[in-house]
Motif scaffolding. Structure first.
Motif, PDB file in Angstrom:
ATOM      1  N   ILE A  48       0.825  -1.206   0.000  1.00 47.51           N
ATOM      2  CA  ILE A  48       0.000   0.000   0.000  1.00 47.51           C
ATOM      3  C   ILE A  48       0.858   1.254   0.000  1.00 47.51           C
ATOM      4  O   ILE A  48       1.748   1.420   0.813  1.00 47.51           O
ATOM      5  CB  ILE A  48      -0.960   0.014   1.208  1.00 47.51           C
ATOM      6  N   TYR A  64      -3.491   4.780  -3.863  1.00 51.49           N
ATOM      7  CA  TYR A  64      -3.735   3.359  -4.071  1.00 51.49           C
ATOM      8  C   TYR A  64      -5.136   3.102  -4.618  1.00 51.49           C
ATOM      9  O   TYR A  64      -5.308   2.433  -5.639  1.00 51.49           O
ATOM     10  CB  TYR A  64      -3.530   2.622  -2.750  1.00 51.49           C
ATOM     11  N   LYS A 118       4.041  -0.924  -6.977  1.00 51.37           N
ATOM     12  CA  LYS A 118       3.847   0.449  -6.501  1.00 51.37           C
ATOM     13  C   LYS A 118       4.904   1.410  -7.031  1.00 51.37           C
ATOM     14  O   LYS A 118       4.638   2.595  -7.128  1.00 51.37           O
ATOM     15  CB  LYS A 118       3.762   0.494  -4.983  1.00 51.37           C
TER      16      LYS A 118
END
Length: 79
Positions: free
Chosen positions: A31, A37, A71
Motif C-alpha cells: 500500500i 492506491y 507500486k
C-alpha cells in the motif's frame, strides 16, 4: 485498449469506494498512500471496463480481480 485518467481522489471518496472495488487481501507493504492506491485501482478497473465495453462485453467490479500491484511503476495486474 481502454484508457482512464483520474485525479487523485479525496480521502472520503477512497473510503467509500474501497468497500466496492477491493475484494482481496492487500499486504501493508504494497500500500502506498491510500488515496493514490484506491485511485490507481479504480482507474485500472475503469480502463478494463472501457476496453471490454468497446467489444460489446460489459464488466462489473465483481468480474475484475486485482492480483498484484507494482507500486514503484504504479501498475496494477488484473485477472
Amino acid at each position: 485498449m481502454g484508457v482512464d485518467i483520474e485525479k487523485i481522489m479525496s480521502t472520503q471518496k477512497t473510503i467509500d469506494l474501497s468497500q466496492t472495488i477491493l475484494k482481496c487481501f492487500t499486504p501493508s507493504d504494497m500500500i502506498m498512500d491510500i488515496t493514490h492506491y484506491i485511485t490507481l485501482v479504480f482507474s485500472a478497473q475503469e480502463s478494463l471496463y472501457k476496453a471490454f465495453s468497446s467489444t460489446g462485453i460489459t464488466l462489473s467490479y465483481e468480474n475484475i480481480f486485482c492480483i498484484g500491484i507494482n507500486k514503484e511503476k504504479k501498475h496494477v495486474h488484473y485477472m
